[in-house]
Design a protein around this motif. Structure first.
Motif, PDB file in Angstrom:
ATOM      1  N   GLY A   1       1.134  -0.723   0.344  1.00  0.00           N
ATOM      2  CA  GLY A   1      -0.086   0.349   0.087  1.00  0.00           C
ATOM      3  C   GLY A   1       0.409   1.134  -0.293  1.00  0.00           C
ATOM      4  N   LEU A   2       2.238   1.120  -0.240  1.00  0.00           N
ATOM      5  CA  LEU A   2       3.178   2.452  -0.121  1.00  0.00           C
ATOM      6  C   LEU A   2       2.907   2.632  -0.912  1.00  0.00           C
ATOM      7  CD1 LEU A   2       5.871   1.239   2.291  1.00  0.00           C
ATOM      8  CD2 LEU A   2       3.581   2.868   2.744  1.00  0.00           C
ATOM      9  N   LYS A   3       3.039   4.122  -1.697  1.00  0.00           N
ATOM     10  CA  LYS A   3       2.837   4.267  -2.878  1.00  0.00           C
ATOM     11  C   LYS A   3       4.678   4.389  -3.513  1.00  0.00           C
ATOM     12  CE  LYS A   3      -0.617   7.182  -5.103  1.00  0.00           C
ATOM     13  NZ  LYS A   3      -0.993   8.523  -5.727  1.00  0.00           N
ATOM     14  N   THR A   4       5.339   4.061  -4.654  1.00  0.00           N
ATOM     15  CA  THR A   4       6.360   3.971  -5.208  1.00  0.00           C
ATOM     16  C   THR A   4       6.391   4.088  -6.397  1.00  0.00           C
ATOM     17  OG1 THR A   4       6.027   1.549  -3.446  1.00  0.00           O
ATOM     18  CG2 THR A   4       8.296   2.505  -5.018  1.00  0.00           C
ATOM     19  N   LEU A   5       7.328   4.991  -6.498  1.00  0.00           N
ATOM     20  CA  LEU A   5       8.476   5.333  -8.205  1.00  0.00           C
ATOM     21  C   LEU A   5       9.466   4.987  -8.693  1.00  0.00           C
ATOM     22  CD1 LEU A   5       7.557   7.463 -10.870  1.00  0.00           C
ATOM     23  CD2 LEU A   5       8.705   8.779  -9.273  1.00  0.00           C
ATOM     24  N   VAL A   6       9.541   4.316  -9.585  1.00  0.00           N
ATOM     25  CA  VAL A   6      10.675   3.227 -10.009  1.00  0.00           C
ATOM     26  C   VAL A   6      11.214   4.785 -11.368  1.00  0.00           C
ATOM     27  CG1 VAL A   6      12.027   1.999 -11.146  1.00  0.00           C
ATOM     28  CG2 VAL A   6      10.716   1.928  -9.108  1.00  0.00           C
ATOM     29  N   ILE A   7      12.417   5.667 -11.085  1.00  0.00           N
ATOM     30  CA  ILE A   7      13.220   6.067 -12.198  1.00  0.00           C
ATOM     31  C   ILE A   7      14.146   5.207 -12.779  1.00  0.00           C
ATOM     32  CG2 ILE A   7      14.045   8.044 -12.627  1.00  0.00           C
ATOM     33  CD1 ILE A   7      12.103   9.181 -11.422  1.00  0.00           C
ATOM     34  N   ASP A   8      14.198   4.656 -13.990  1.00  0.00           N
ATOM     35  CA  ASP A   8      14.531   4.107 -15.191  1.00  0.00           C
ATOM     36  C   ASP A   8      15.882   4.911 -15.558  1.00  0.00           C
ATOM     37  OD1 ASP A   8      16.046   1.905 -16.577  1.00  0.00           O
ATOM     38  OD2 ASP A   8      14.356   1.770 -17.285  1.00  0.00           O
ATOM     39  N   LEU A   9      17.058   4.390 -14.940  1.00  0.00           N
ATOM     40  CA  LEU A   9      18.294   6.087 -15.663  1.00  0.00           C
ATOM     41  C   LEU A   9      18.970   4.663 -16.426  1.00  0.00           C
ATOM     42  CD1 LEU A   9      17.922   9.174 -15.035  1.00  0.00           C
ATOM     43  CD2 LEU A   9      19.578   8.587 -13.213  1.00  0.00           C
ATOM     44  N   ASP A  10      19.146   4.137 -16.675  1.00  0.00           N
ATOM     45  CA  ASP A  10      19.809   2.752 -17.524  1.00  0.00           C
ATOM     46  C   ASP A  10      18.641   2.838 -18.991  1.00  0.00           C
ATOM     47  OD1 ASP A  10      21.067   1.094 -19.181  1.00  0.00           O
ATOM     48  OD2 ASP A  10      21.176  -0.281 -16.984  1.00  0.00           O
ATOM     49  N   PRO A  11      20.076   3.354 -20.144  1.00  0.00           N
ATOM     50  CA  PRO A  11      19.386   2.758 -20.983  1.00  0.00           C
ATOM     51  C   PRO A  11      18.782   2.126 -21.564  1.00  0.00           C
ATOM     52  CG  PRO A  11      21.375   4.689 -20.742  1.00  0.00           C
ATOM     53  CD  PRO A  11      21.329   3.795 -19.535  1.00  0.00           C
ATOM     54  N   GLN A  12      19.799   0.721 -21.203  1.00  0.00           N
ATOM     55  CA  GLN A  12      19.411  -0.432 -21.291  1.00  0.00           C
ATOM     56  C   GLN A  12      17.386  -0.330 -21.007  1.00  0.00           C
ATOM     57  OE1 GLN A  12      21.220  -3.577 -21.957  1.00  0.00           O
ATOM     58  NE2 GLN A  12      23.226  -1.907 -22.324  1.00  0.00           N
ATOM     59  N   GLY A  13      17.217   0.538 -20.285  1.00  0.00           N
ATOM     60  CA  GLY A  13      15.733   0.027 -19.645  1.00  0.00           C
ATOM     61  C   GLY A  13      15.014  -1.412 -19.573  1.00  0.00           C
TER      62      GLY A  13
END
Ligand code: ADP
Ligand code: MG
Length: 271
Positions: free
Chosen positions: A39-51
């Motif tokens: 229930g915790l709102k979580t944001l992932v930032i993908d900072l690797d060009p590999q994706g």
């Protein structure tokens, strides 16, 4: 699922290790999913060009998709680039596309080149999503993208693979973290070390584990992530291991690790 403590302040964690294949992406997506399931709102930032994180979280990341690249060059906001991951409610991802591959060089000539992600993650910019946790999945290098991640965070999470040469190259990472602390982000600290791909059948895994614990003490999570084929299979099915095989050791260990992270954060704030 039992509740995990919600942090009183948003926690921004950079998942870094310039070595490739140590479990940065796998740990990012599964820890994020574990917190989201609770229930915790979580944001992932993908900072690797590999994706790879974008793939694992099953979000669109074909070239041209609004992504972290457009965020870094100031074209769009973080909220405009964020997508809800179909893997889990409460889980958002800002994808990386192949366009990010050139960013490392493009950033060099930009104004405030080290703090562009920090600006993009300002409280106002994050208002629309309002995440409890932000995880930044770094590329396997110590270049400007990783520096941006370290400037934007308060915490560094270092995954260490239980293998030969586990500690090799780590001093370089630690020195870089120190430099960012001194010159760019005094709030940064190594909060968490996570041992990954532990194989209990080998003596070596135990040697590495005790060496890392001896070196880093309580920063190392008690939970160790086992090597498990379920963990590596899950992304191929557009799932995290938590939904791909909820009862598996890999799934349980990421749930335990996320719980430790959440409980520790709550303790530190209370101290
Ligand atoms: P990084 O992001 O540091 O490059 P990854 O998370 O992509 O590392 O992991 C590298 C490889 O190891 C991937 O193929 C991944 O599926 C696999 N892997 C990661 N963690 C585990 C695990 N606990 N058990 C089995 N395979 C794993
Ligand atoms: Mg990765």
């Amino acid at each position: 699922e039992s509740a995990l403590p919600r942090p009183t302040h948003r926690r921004v964690m950079t998942v870094a290790n310039q070595k490739g294949g140590v479990g940065k992406t796998t740990s990012t997506v599964n820890l994020a999913a574990a917190l989201a399931i609770h229930g915790l709102k979580t944001l992932v930032i993908d900072l690797d060009p590999q994706g790879n994180a974008s793939t694992a979280l099953a979000v669109e990341h074909r070239s041209g998709t609004p992504s972290v690249y457009e965020v870094l060059i100031g074209e769009i906001s973080i909220a405009e680039a964020a997508q809800v991951s179909p893997t889990s409610p409460n889980l958002y991802c800002v994808p990386a596309t192949i366009d990010l591959a050139g960013a490392e060089i493009e950033l060099v000539s930009m104004v405030a080149r080290e703090s562009r992600l920090k600006e993009a993650l300002s409280p106002e910019a994050l208002d629309a999503i309002n995440p409890d946790y932000v995880f930044i999945d770094c590329p396997p290098s110590l270049g400007l993208l990783t520096v941006n991640a370290m400037v934007a965070a308060q915490e560094v999470l270092i995954p260490i693979q239980c293998e030969y040469y586990a500690l090799e190259g780590l001093s370089q990472l630690l020195r870089n973290i120190e430099l960012v602390q001194q010159h760019l982000n005094p709030d940064l600290g190594i909060s968490t070390i996570l041992l990954t791909m532990y194989d209990g059948r080998t003596k070596l895994a135990d040697q590495v584990t005790s060496e890392v614990r001896g070196h880093f003490g309580d920063t190392v999570l008690k939970t160790v992530i086992p090597r498990s084929v379920k963990v590596s299979e899950a992304p191929g099915f557009g799932q995290t291991v938590l939904t791909y095989d909820p009862g598996s050791r890999g799934s349980m260990s990421y749930l335990d690790a996320a719980k430790e992270i959440a409980v520790r954060g709550a303790k530190e704030e209370g101290a």
